[in-house]
Design a protein around this motif. Sequence first.
Motif, short mmCIF file in Angstrom:
data_model
loop_
_atom_site.label_atom_id
_atom_site.label_comp_id
_atom_site.label_asym_id
_atom_site.label_seq_id
_atom_site.Cartn_x
_atom_site.Cartn_y
_atom_site.Cartn_z
N LEU A 9 0.76 -1.43 -0.11
CA LEU A 9 -0.01 0.18 0.12
C LEU A 9 1.02 1.16 0.05
O LEU A 9 1.95 1.29 0.70
N GLU A 10 0.49 2.17 -0.84
CA GLU A 10 1.38 3.28 -0.88
C GLU A 10 1.02 4.17 0.72
O GLU A 10 0.04 4.17 1.09
N ILE A 11 1.96 4.71 0.96
CA ILE A 11 2.12 5.27 2.22
C ILE A 11 0.89 6.18 2.50
O ILE A 11 0.33 6.00 3.54
N SER A 12 0.66 7.09 1.63
CA SER A 12 -0.19 8.22 1.85
C SER A 12 -1.64 7.40 1.86
O SER A 12 -2.64 7.80 2.80
N PHE A 13 -1.95 6.64 1.04
CA PHE A 13 -3.19 5.52 1.16
C PHE A 13 -3.20 4.95 2.39
O PHE A 13 -4.44 4.91 3.11
N ALA A 14 -2.28 4.14 2.86
CA ALA A 14 -2.32 3.47 3.81
C ALA A 14 -2.53 4.37 5.18
O ALA A 14 -3.52 4.00 6.00
N GLU A 15 -2.14 5.58 5.02
CA GLU A 15 -2.38 6.73 6.27
C GLU A 15 -3.83 7.02 6.37
O GLU A 15 -4.61 7.13 7.35
N LYS A 16 -4.30 7.14 5.18
CA LYS A 16 -5.92 7.59 4.97
C LYS A 16 -6.81 6.53 5.47
O LYS A 16 -7.67 6.81 6.35
N ILE A 17 -6.50 5.21 5.05
CA ILE A 17 -7.22 4.31 5.55
C ILE A 17 -7.16 3.80 7.00
O ILE A 17 -8.24 3.74 7.73
N ALA A 18 -5.95 4.12 7.45
CA ALA A 18 -5.55 3.88 9.09
C ALA A 18 -6.46 4.94 9.88
O ALA A 18 -6.89 4.59 11.07
N GLU A 19 -6.80 5.96 9.30
CA GLU A 19 -7.64 6.83 9.97
C GLU A 19 -9.10 6.43 10.46
O GLU A 19 -9.41 6.74 11.46
N SER A 20 -9.62 6.12 9.32
CA SER A 20 -11.10 5.80 9.79
C SER A 20 -11.40 4.06 9.38
O SER A 20 -12.46 3.66 9.66
N GLY A 21 -10.37 3.54 8.63
CA GLY A 21 -10.85 2.16 8.38
C GLY A 21 -9.80 1.13 9.19
O GLY A 21 -9.21 1.57 10.23
N LYS A 22 -9.41 0.13 8.73
CA LYS A 22 -8.49 -0.87 9.50
C LYS A 22 -7.43 -1.41 8.64
O LYS A 22 -7.88 -1.92 7.28
N ILE A 23 -6.19 -1.65 8.90
CA ILE A 23 -5.29 -2.37 7.99
C ILE A 23 -4.71 -3.55 8.83
O ILE A 23 -4.09 -3.12 10.22
N ILE A 24 -4.81 -4.61 8.35
CA ILE A 24 -3.88 -5.70 8.90
C ILE A 24 -2.40 -5.99 8.18
O ILE A 24 -2.77 -6.60 7.09
N TYR A 25 -1.68 -5.91 8.80
CA TYR A 25 -0.42 -6.15 8.01
C TYR A 25 0.67 -6.69 8.93
O TYR A 25 0.95 -5.92 10.08
N ASN A 26 1.45 -7.71 8.76
CA ASN A 26 2.82 -8.00 9.35
C ASN A 26 3.53 -8.85 8.38
O ASN A 26 2.67 -9.79 7.71
N PRO A 27 4.78 -9.06 8.18
CA PRO A 27 5.29 -9.65 7.29
C PRO A 27 5.40 -10.95 7.46
O PRO A 27 5.67 -11.70 6.33
N LEU A 28 5.44 -11.55 8.44
CA LEU A 28 6.04 -12.98 8.96
C LEU A 28 5.13 -13.80 10.15
O LEU A 28 4.72 -14.86 9.94
#
Length: 260
Positions: A229-248
């Motif tokens: 995810l591009e950083i700016s897009f990820a930051e926007k989503i994180a404001e009101s949505g949810k992101i589940i990410y971990n590399p391993l």
Amino acid sequence: MSRLTVNDIKNIGTSLQKLDDELVNITGKKLKEISAFAVRKESLNFEGLKVAVVPITSGLGIIGGFSDTVCEILKHIGVDAFVTDGTDVTGIHEGIKKANCMFFADDNTFVAVNYASGKISENSEATGLGFASALELASGGIQGKEVLIIGGGKVGCAAADFLYDKGALISIFDIDMEKKFNPEFIRLDEIDKKQFSYIIEASPQIGLISESNATKTAIISAPGVPYELEISFAEKIAESGKIIYNPLEIGVATMMAIIA
Ligand code: PYL
């Protein structure tokens, strides 16, 4: 999935408690509980199990800290894990002798083997399954909901199959138009025509999705490496949505859940 770098994994071992807090916040469950859910179990009990992590020098060689990090993740979910002194076949031999015939090893394919029971898991499939489980939990039940899957490789397909079984309506995008998928999935030629509230981002390509593809409160489960995810897009989503990410972490925990 692309190959991890030393940088991608250097802080994982010391951030596992924080990860659990984040996962509970988004899914209601910790790492170990998500992996239990992925294999359709109420809970997992690893008591009495000893698991070897074998450093592999062949293929593209050692990634500094990789085996130790896998070991830390396993310990965090309650497994008595250790890294073998030997590498490659010597390490596998050592692992089978010292552990309960269970070992993790990664060259081009990352496998976990339970030599005694014959159970095997592979990281890409386990990762897809684990991140799909996290999305199912975070969504409060995915049945009847539309899910966009980006990337129809092993990870994306494992996620798509799990979510389809749970009753999700799957739209899938892959750059290879020749690839065959379950005919029940909607095949997208492009992904910027519609906004989705539930997304699995499993492509190795950065920036395939942007604001035009996600609602403001979207839940994005992103198993891909690197973080696409591009950083700016990820930051926007994180404001009101949810992101589940971990590399391993989700991948390793789900691999363990499958072979236990
Ligand atoms: C399992 C990860 C998830 C994403 N990409 C996969 C990867 O980077 N695999 C390569 C791991 C190589 C490990 C090396 C070692 O240190 O033992 N052979």
